[in-house]
Every structure is written in structure tokens, then in C-alpha cells.
Design a protein around this motif. Structure first.
Motif, PDB file in Angstrom:
ATOM      1  N   ASP A 282       0.866  -1.177   0.000  1.00 59.27           N
ATOM      2  CA  ASP A 282       0.000   0.000   0.000  1.00 59.27           C
ATOM      3  C   ASP A 282       0.902   1.225   0.000  1.00 59.27           C
ATOM      4  N   PHE A 283       0.976   1.883  -1.169  1.00 55.96           N
ATOM      5  CA  PHE A 283       1.867   3.026  -1.354  1.00 55.96           C
ATOM      6  C   PHE A 283       1.063   4.299  -1.089  1.00 55.96           C
TER       7      PHE A 283
ATOM      8  N   VAL B 226       0.509  -3.595  -6.020  1.00 54.01           N
ATOM      9  CA  VAL B 226       0.758  -2.305  -5.369  1.00 54.01           C
ATOM     10  C   VAL B 226      -0.474  -1.412  -5.496  1.00 54.01           C
ATOM     11  N   ALA B 227      -0.955  -0.925  -4.363  1.00 49.55           N
ATOM     12  CA  ALA B 227      -2.023   0.074  -4.342  1.00 49.55           C
ATOM     13  C   ALA B 227      -1.375   1.449  -4.286  1.00 49.55           C
ATOM     14  N   MET B 228      -1.841   2.362  -5.124  1.00 51.17           N
ATOM     15  CA  MET B 228      -1.200   3.683  -5.208  1.00 51.17           C
ATOM     16  C   MET B 228      -2.239   4.765  -5.469  1.00 51.17           C
ATOM     17  N   PRO B 229      -1.921   6.014  -5.157  1.00 52.94           N
ATOM     18  CA  PRO B 229      -2.814   7.103  -5.537  1.00 52.94           C
ATOM     19  C   PRO B 229      -2.730   7.340  -7.043  1.00 52.94           C
TER      20      PRO B 229
ATOM     21  N   VAL C  16       0.154  -2.601 -10.644  1.00 57.53           N
ATOM     22  CA  VAL C  16      -0.149  -1.389  -9.900  1.00 57.53           C
ATOM     23  C   VAL C  16      -1.604  -1.013 -10.156  1.00 57.53           C
ATOM     24  N   GLU C  17      -2.318  -0.660  -9.086  1.00 56.29           N
ATOM     25  CA  GLU C  17      -3.731  -0.319  -9.208  1.00 56.29           C
ATOM     26  C   GLU C  17      -4.059   0.838  -8.278  1.00 56.29           C
TER      27      GLU C  17
ATOM     28  N   GLY D 280      -6.059  -5.606  -0.674  1.00 51.48           N
ATOM     29  CA  GLY D 280      -6.522  -5.536  -2.062  1.00 51.48           C
ATOM     30  C   GLY D 280      -5.368  -5.623  -3.039  1.00 51.48           C
ATOM     31  N   ALA D 281      -4.254  -4.990  -2.709  1.00 50.05           N
ATOM     32  CA  ALA D 281      -3.070  -5.062  -3.564  1.00 50.05           C
ATOM     33  C   ALA D 281      -2.591  -6.502  -3.685  1.00 50.05           C
TER      34      ALA D 281
END
Length: 293
Positions: free
Chosen positions: A6-7, A62-65, A102-103, A284-285
Motif C-alpha cells: 500500500d503506497f 501495489v495500491a497507489m494514488p 499497480v492499481e 486488495g493489492a
């Protein structure tokens, strides 16, 4: 084993999940706020998790903004603006030496809750982030829906529906006017109410009339905003996340106001609080590869 990252804007968290979705190990570090240093921090964090557990993952989610532009393959629309324009997937894949997906962080939140969270078993799920910012994520049949332009669920940067005379558009950080983020996010709520969500909740429970009015107005603005989502997507479940999701009075209040705005004579959509809380992003990532992807 599934490994998710979680980024976030202020912290980076990594977690290793077993085949049952249970977290085996997790660790977080501050986000340095510098692109090169942040990529290095992700790699170091993943390395520590794998060394700690003696288990590795062949793929990393990877979860990202923001999101990845299908035109350039680079990051766009991130409120951590130093990330925009960077080849994030390419650099992470090279640095980690394995496939990386990445999402958007709101999509990861929605996926986590759809796989084994508050919306488990539902076919169509809309995840709502009401935190520092405002975002949305769409999951259908346990798969994230990014759309042909890669912006599926970008709800926070649509206008407040049916604005009233005292709801003049405010300029958002993205450059647009009238974005939902300025009205129903935690920071937006503080802008127009002068209170944090926690302060308003505590004062309302203590009988403060002004706090109750502020929360009622917040619920009305959320209901108007979600009515448009329901009219278009008609989800089975809407799951709230972010700091404002901890205000339990919001759920009945929002649902009670929705029917006045939805283009339907019935409202079967459930409006629920998340199950996994702050863990939904990293969970979720981790689900981005394999079952639930």
C-alpha cells in the motif's frame, strides 16, 4: 503466498497473505516523498518482509494514488504530485525483479472488501474512500474495473450533484472546480464545517446541535453523490472506507436520504462500513494477482 504493498502519501505498508487471506507478516515505513527514495523504500520493505518470513512471492501488487495512463504507461492524477509522470510500474518491476501490478488505491480497497470483506459474495461493489481525499473503486465479479481510459471509479473528481445556493464550486487541487473531494472528504468536511470527522461525531453524540447539523449535511451531500453512482452502476453493495467511515451514524442517515435522489422506487443497495479498515489497501493489492484479480 500473496504480497501486497500500500503506497500511501505518508506511509508505505507491505503485507504477506497466505492462501486463506490471513496476514502472515506486515510492516510499514514512512513514505520519503521523493520518487527515487520511495521506489527504494518499497524494495527494502518487501525484502524485510520476505526475510522475516522466509517466504517469497512470485508477483507483487501495489495500491497507489492516481492511475496509470494507457497512453504513456506513467502515473497520472496522483495527489502525491511528485509521482505523476513517472514510470512507476517499469521501475518497480526492474527493482524487484518480478512481475508487478499497480492499481488505484480505491480499487484495491474495493477489491479487498469484495473478496473477503464487508461486501463478500456481492457481484457489483462500489468502494468509497472518505479520507484526506475522496475516491471510488469498482469491482465486478471480484475483478477491478479500470475502464478503457484507466479511470474507472474516479468519483472524487466529479461535481457535487444538485448543488444548492450555498454550495458554490471550490477549486480543487486537481485544477477543477466543484469536485466532490472538496465537499465529502475528511479535509473537505473540515473546510466547510471547521471540524474533523472525529470531533463532529464526538460532539454530536454529546448533544451538540451544530455538530449534528454538520453531519446531517455531510450525509445529504454523500447521498446526492452516491445517487448518481447507483443510477449508473446500480451496485449490490457500497462500502465506506477512510476516516469518515468510522462515523457510524452516517450509514443510516445516508441510506435514508438516498431514495429521494435515486431514479428508482426501491433501494436494495446496501451501504456498509468496511471490514478490514486500514488493511484493505494492502490486502486488495495482494489480491491483484490470482484469484480475486
Amino acid at each position: 503466498m500473496r504480497l501486497g504493498v500500500d503506497f500511501g502519501g505518508t506511509k508505505i505498508e507491505a503485507a504477506l497473505l497466505d492462501s486463506q487471506g490471513e496476514i502472515v507478516a506486515r510492516e510499514r515505513v514512512p513514505n520519503p516523498g521523493n520518487y527515487s527514495a520511495a521506489v527504494a523504500a518499497v524494495c527494502e520493505l518487501v525484502g524485510r518482509i520476505e526475510q522475516q518470513t522466509g517466504a517469497g512471492a512470485e508477483t507483487i501488487g501495489v495500491a497507489m494514488p492516481g492511475s496509470i495512463s494507457p497512453a504513456t504507461g506513467h502515473v497520472r492524477n496522483a495527489n502525491s504530485v511528485w509521482l505523476n509522470g513517472k514510470p512507476f510500474i517499469e521501475d518497480l518491476t526492474a527493482a524487484l525483479g518480478r512481475p508487478v501490478r499497480v492499481e488505484n488505491d480505491a480499487n484495491c480497497f474495493a477489491l479487498s472488501e469484495a473478496v473477503d470483506g464487508a461486501a463478500a459474495g456481492a457481484r457489483v461493489v462500489f468502494g468509497v474512500i472518505l479520507g484526506t481525499g475522496c475516491g471510488g473503486g469498482v469491482v465486478v465479479d471480484r475483478k477491478t474495473v479500470e475502464g478503457v481510459n484507466g479511470i474507472g471509479g474516479e468519483w472524487g473528481h466529479t461535481p457535487l450533484p444538485w448543488p444548492r445556493a450555498d454550495e458554490a464550486p471550490v477549486r480543487d487541487w486537481c485544477g477543477r472546480w466543484g469536485c466532490l473531494e472538496q465537499w465529502i472528504s475528511g479535509s473537505g468536511f473540515k473546510r466547510w464545517s471547521g471540524l474533523t470527522g472525529r470531533e463532529a461525531d464526538e460532539r454530536a453524540q454529546a448533544g451538540d446541535a451544530a455538530a449534528r447539523v454538520a453531519l446531517d449535511l455531510l450525509a445529504d451531500r454523500i447521498a446526492r453523490s452516491l445517487a448518481v453512482v447507483i443510477d449508473i452502476l446500480d451496485p449490490d453493495v457500497i462500502v465506506f472506507g477512510g476516516g469518515l467511515s468510522n462515523i457510524t451514524s452516517l450509514y443510516a442517515s445516508v441510506r435514508g436520504k438516498l431514495l429521494a435522489h435515486v431514479f428508482s422506487d426501491v433501494l436494495r443497495t446496501q451501504v456498509v462500513q468496511n471490514k478490514h479498515g486500514d488493511s484493505s489497501g494492502v490486502r486488495g493489492a495482494a489480491w491483484l494477482f490470482g484469484e480475486g484479480a
